[in-house]
Design a protein around this motif. Structure first.
Motif: not given
Length: 95
Positions: A19-23, A26-28, A34-37, A55-56
């Protein structure tokens, strides 16, 4: 590469879903192997402070190795590379 196809280039990478924090440049936030779930569960966990994450999204991780299709095929067919790959797979905790 070994499966065929007509493209001259190949890209191989480990994929990690993040997942990425907006603004935030590009802070994850959250994510996993294990995949998107798995990434969604981590993003939804209040302890990770990822409520605003988007995201993710799949993220290629590790070193970026570029090679031609011809070299990728040569490597895939190399006996010593096959031995190395067998050891690497045996050491891999995630299958």
């Amino acid at each position: 590469a070994a499966a065929g196809g007509d493209g001259p280039l190949v890209m191989l990478s480990y994929i990690r879903w993040r997942g990425w924090l907006p603004h935030y440049d590009f802070q994850a936030c959250g994510g996993g192997w294990g995949g998107p779930l798995d990434a969604i569960r981590q993003m939804e966990d209040p302890a990770n402070h990822c409520a605003r994450a988007e995201g993710p999204f799949p993220q290629g991780t590790g070193t970026l190795t570029c090679m031609s299709r011809a070299l990728a095929l040569l490597t895939a067919r190399d006996e010593r590379f096959g031995e190395w790959l067998a050891v690497a797979r045996a050491r891999n905790d995630y299958g």
